[in-house]
Design a protein around this motif. Structure first.
Motif, PDB file in Angstrom:
ATOM      1  N   UNK A 136       0.832  -1.202   0.000  1.00  0.00           N
ATOM      2  CA  UNK A 136       0.000   0.000   0.000  1.00  0.00           C
ATOM      3  C   UNK A 136       0.866   1.252   0.000  1.00  0.00           C
ATOM      4  N   UNK A 137       1.876   1.290   0.865  1.00  0.00           N
ATOM      5  CA  UNK A 137       2.733   2.476   0.957  1.00  0.00           C
ATOM      6  C   UNK A 137       3.513   2.728  -0.326  1.00  0.00           C
ATOM      7  N   UNK A 138       4.010   1.660  -0.940  1.00  0.00           N
ATOM      8  CA  UNK A 138       4.771   1.817  -2.189  1.00  0.00           C
ATOM      9  C   UNK A 138       3.862   2.340  -3.302  1.00  0.00           C
ATOM     10  N   UNK A 139       2.652   1.807  -3.411  1.00  0.00           N
ATOM     11  CA  UNK A 139       1.719   2.278  -4.439  1.00  0.00           C
ATOM     12  C   UNK A 139       1.312   3.728  -4.209  1.00  0.00           C
ATOM     13  N   UNK A 140       1.019   4.087  -2.950  1.00  0.00           N
ATOM     14  CA  UNK A 140       0.658   5.468  -2.646  1.00  0.00           C
ATOM     15  C   UNK A 140       1.813   6.407  -2.997  1.00  0.00           C
ATOM     16  N   UNK A 141       3.017   5.980  -2.696  1.00  0.00           N
ATOM     17  CA  UNK A 141       4.197   6.789  -3.034  1.00  0.00           C
ATOM     18  C   UNK A 141       4.296   7.005  -4.548  1.00  0.00           C
ATOM     19  N   UNK A 142       4.034   5.966  -5.320  1.00  0.00           N
ATOM     20  CA  UNK A 142       4.056   6.091  -6.783  1.00  0.00           C
ATOM     21  C   UNK A 142       2.932   7.004  -7.276  1.00  0.00           C
ATOM     22  N   UNK A 143       1.731   6.838  -6.712  1.00  0.00           N
ATOM     23  CA  UNK A 143       0.580   7.642  -7.127  1.00  0.00           C
ATOM     24  C   UNK A 143       0.758   9.116  -6.787  1.00  0.00           C
ATOM     25  N   UNK A 144       1.526   9.392  -5.755  1.00  0.00           N
ATOM     26  CA  UNK A 144       1.681  10.754  -5.247  1.00  0.00           C
ATOM     27  C   UNK A 144       2.118  11.735  -6.334  1.00  0.00           C
ATOM     28  N   UNK A 145       2.990  11.297  -7.213  1.00  0.00           N
ATOM     29  CA  UNK A 145       3.508  12.195  -8.253  1.00  0.00           C
ATOM     30  C   UNK A 145       2.965  11.876  -9.651  1.00  0.00           C
ATOM     31  N   UNK A 146       2.292  10.744  -9.794  1.00  0.00           N
ATOM     32  CA  UNK A 146       1.823  10.339 -11.125  1.00  0.00           C
ATOM     33  C   UNK A 146       0.369  10.701 -11.399  1.00  0.00           C
ATOM     34  N   UNK A 147      -0.414  10.924 -10.346  1.00  0.00           N
ATOM     35  CA  UNK A 147      -1.849  11.129 -10.533  1.00  0.00           C
ATOM     36  C   UNK A 147      -2.283  12.538 -10.147  1.00  0.00           C
ATOM     37  N   UNK A 148      -3.364  13.019 -10.781  1.00  0.00           N
ATOM     38  CA  UNK A 148      -3.930  14.290 -10.327  1.00  0.00           C
ATOM     39  C   UNK A 148      -4.491  14.131  -8.914  1.00  0.00           C
ATOM     40  N   UNK A 149      -4.633  15.245  -8.220  1.00  0.00           N
ATOM     41  CA  UNK A 149      -4.954  15.207  -6.792  1.00  0.00           C
ATOM     42  C   UNK A 149      -6.233  14.449  -6.445  1.00  0.00           C
ATOM     43  N   UNK A 150      -7.306  14.628  -7.201  1.00  0.00           N
ATOM     44  CA  UNK A 150      -8.557  13.939  -6.861  1.00  0.00           C
ATOM     45  C   UNK A 150      -8.406  12.425  -7.040  1.00  0.00           C
ATOM     46  N   UNK A 151      -7.745  12.003  -8.109  1.00  0.00           N
ATOM     47  CA  UNK A 151      -7.527  10.570  -8.344  1.00  0.00           C
ATOM     48  C   UNK A 151      -6.576   9.999  -7.289  1.00  0.00           C
TER      49      UNK A 151
END
Length: 196
Positions: A136-151
């Motif tokens: 979960x933490x690794x995926x959230x870390x990846x999403x942090x910079x790859x996705x727009x804020x709402x997503x």
């Protein structure tokens, strides 16, 4: 509850207290960061604007998720530290200490491979992906910079919910299965045994 299960639970509580204390020191330092304090103030302002009816929900949600993502980006060191701490404490330490952490040493239990072989790094990684939220933490870390804020907000919330469900399932299995193996034990082909 069997003595083996009680020892296992207490050993995990000891380990979690050690990890949370260590994380708490890092978070306490970061919480005093001026940028984070300003962003938290901005969230408070947005909350008040919405509570007073000055902005619509869609505007509130957009602003709130942007600020939330900015806070997480400011706290990137916390995410990285948390991941490294789990890797060191729950993967490397038991690998080096023959299946034990500090809590497991104190309570005289250890992780073993279900087939009797030495537990591999991959098995420890799988256990921690499921039970300690490493995945979960690794995926959230990846999403942090790859996705727009709402997503980012929606997916990180879903991941957090799924992680909570996985922990509940694992704990329930440890408490109620005859062999006392949780989901993390089964998927990693490990078990926890008492040692003398």
């Amino acid at each position: 509850m069997k003595a083996e299960t009680t020892k296992r639970i207490i050993s995990y509580l000891i380990d979690i207290l050690i990890v949370l204390f260590t994380i708490g020191i890092v978070v306490n330092v970061k919480e005093k960061d001026k940028a984070v304090m300003q962003l938290r103030s901005d969230i408070h302002i947005v909350n008040e604007l919405y509570a007073n009816g000055e902005i619509k929900f869609s505007d509130y949600f957009d602003r709130w998720t942007v600020i939330n993502q900015q806070i997480d980006q400011e706290c990137i060191i916390y995410f990285i530290f948390n991941i490294l701490l789990i890797l060191i404490y729950f993967v490397l330490l038991p690998y080096v200490w023959n299946g034990q952490t500090i809590g497991k040493k104190v309570m005289k239990v250890k992780i073993t491979s279900y087939d009797g072989e030495k537990v591999t790094i991959v098995q420890y990684l799988i256990r921690n992906m499921i039970f300690n939220g490493l995945g979960q933490m690794i995926l959230i870390l990846l999403f942090l910079y790859l996705l727009p804020s709402s997503m980012y907000f929606i997916l990180s919330s879903i991941l957090t919910f799924v992680q909570l469900i996985l922990v509940i399932i694992s704990v329930s299995m440890v408490l109620y299965r005859r062999d006392k193996r949780g989901l993390h034990d089964i998927l990693s082909s490990t078990k926890v045994i008492m040692v003398s």
